[in-house]
Design an enzyme around this catalytic site. Sequence first.
Site, PDB file in Angstrom:
ATOM      1  N   LYS A  85       0.578  -1.267  -0.088  1.00 40.83           N
ATOM      2  CA  LYS A  85      -0.163   0.007  -0.154  1.00 40.83           C
ATOM      3  C   LYS A  85       1.452   1.260   0.045  1.00 40.83           C
ATOM      4  O   LYS A  85       0.198   2.441  -0.411  1.00 40.83           O
ATOM      5  CB  LYS A  85      -0.317  -0.165   1.137  1.00 40.83           C
ATOM      6  CG  LYS A  85      -2.128  -1.091   1.309  1.00 40.83           C
ATOM      7  CD  LYS A  85      -3.176  -1.031   1.940  1.00 40.83           C
ATOM      8  CE  LYS A  85      -4.201  -1.773   1.848  1.00 40.83           C
ATOM      9  NZ  LYS A  85      -5.366  -1.556   2.987  1.00 40.83           N
ATOM     10  N   LYS A 114      -5.703  -9.980  -7.647  1.00 39.69           N
ATOM     11  CA  LYS A 114      -6.049 -10.131  -6.948  1.00 39.69           C
ATOM     12  C   LYS A 114      -7.234  -8.585  -7.209  1.00 39.69           C
ATOM     13  O   LYS A 114      -7.284  -8.331  -7.466  1.00 39.69           O
ATOM     14  CB  LYS A 114      -5.395  -9.625  -5.014  1.00 39.69           C
ATOM     15  CG  LYS A 114      -7.131  -9.725  -4.173  1.00 39.69           C
ATOM     16  CD  LYS A 114      -5.940  -9.381  -3.075  1.00 39.69           C
ATOM     17  CE  LYS A 114      -6.283  -8.037  -2.212  1.00 39.69           C
ATOM     18  NZ  LYS A 114      -6.215  -7.342  -1.228  1.00 39.69           N
ATOM     19  N   LYS A 123     -10.333  -2.832  -4.023  1.00 37.86           N
ATOM     20  CA  LYS A 123     -11.579  -1.539  -4.647  1.00 37.86           C
ATOM     21  C   LYS A 123      -9.830  -0.807  -4.960  1.00 37.86           C
ATOM     22  O   LYS A 123     -10.307   0.349  -5.193  1.00 37.86           O
ATOM     23  CB  LYS A 123     -11.840  -1.471  -3.665  1.00 37.86           C
ATOM     24  CG  LYS A 123     -11.397  -1.738  -1.885  1.00 37.86           C
ATOM     25  CD  LYS A 123     -12.632  -1.218  -1.075  1.00 37.86           C
ATOM     26  CE  LYS A 123     -12.246  -2.513  -0.024  1.00 37.86           C
ATOM     27  NZ  LYS A 123     -13.051  -2.160   0.762  1.00 37.86           N
TER      28      LYS A 123
END
Length: 334
Positions: free
Chosen positions: A114, A197, A200
């Site tokens: 992230k 994956k 969102k």
Amino acid sequence: MTTRRVFSGIQPTADSFHLGNYLGAVRQWVDLQASRDAIYCVVDLHAITVPYDPEQLRRRTRVAAAQLFAAGLDPDRCILFVQSQVPEHTELNWVLGCLTGFGEANRMTQFKDKSSKGGADQASVGLFTYPVLQAADILLYQADEVPVGEDQRQHLELSRNLAQRYNHRFGPTFTVPAPYILPAVSKITDLQDPTSKMSKSSSAPAGIIDLLDEPAAIRRKINRAVTDADSVVRADDEAKPGVTNLLRIFSALSGDPIDEIAARYGDGGYGGFKKDLGELVVETFTPIRERTHQYLADPDALDAMLADGARRARVIAGETMAAVRDRCGFPAHP
Ligand code: TYM
């Protein structure tokens, strides 16, 4: 024998949950209400670890809760609440943070993923300690099991380690939670990039099916899903990741085994297979979308349901925190 307790959480960081969230987590949450003492949480405190807009967060928190009720969470059979309404989460987060090694937190791969865009220097300390807050969520409720997708496995390992460490240093306090991960649905992949994956934060719109997508969008995205050139419907993770992902989704939604579905469509090409899968997703999501809009039409009623959930959650969280304060050497709350 006492009923086993499950706890899980989901972030309100998008305008809709997606098919991966639904199959990997939410559907299990609904099913587990029948056999477990179930507690679920919309984790808005986790959502502020990256830059955000307060009004958008307020709206998305309601949309998240509405989708969960619409998907089948029933306040008579579970507790659903919003994390920021139960302040014990941040209190336990601090205590557990003081037991977490810097190196240990630094090994969490999701932080690396992230923060990779802007670099770790630009990421917030909150994003770095995100998994500690997640451990606090789980341990406050003495959860036996945590239903999640595969991407949460490492965070659950940290939760287990922190529970064991605390119990060892301060005396038995926390239940050590086990992951509840169903391999068949634990990693739904992106329709356009079937080795990644469905996510969102990183999937393009064409790669992700939203729970609140209109039927036409759902059909179009499945029709355009990346497959391969040989046109045989069969599962093979290495050679046919796109078709294998679609087969997993088909099997999870229909309840039919993958082999049986593969035999049914065989080498007849992908057209019919994709068309039927599109209908299956539309049939599953349409009633949920409609009920979500019904909940959202009455925000006061929705807020009241969540306030009730928070009150019930706080009773449990408060008991755990009272024990923690005592064991840590803090005075009892007046
Ligand atoms: P979040 O909000 O990213 O995702 C919610 C749930 O959806 C699962 N999931 C998937 N499953 C299968 N295939 C996919 N493509 C896919 N994408 C997402 C996730 O594994 C998750 O179960 N850190 C958590 C939220 C959290 C939490 C907790 C979870 C906070 N506190 C305590 C459990 C217990 C997260 O970011 O989930």
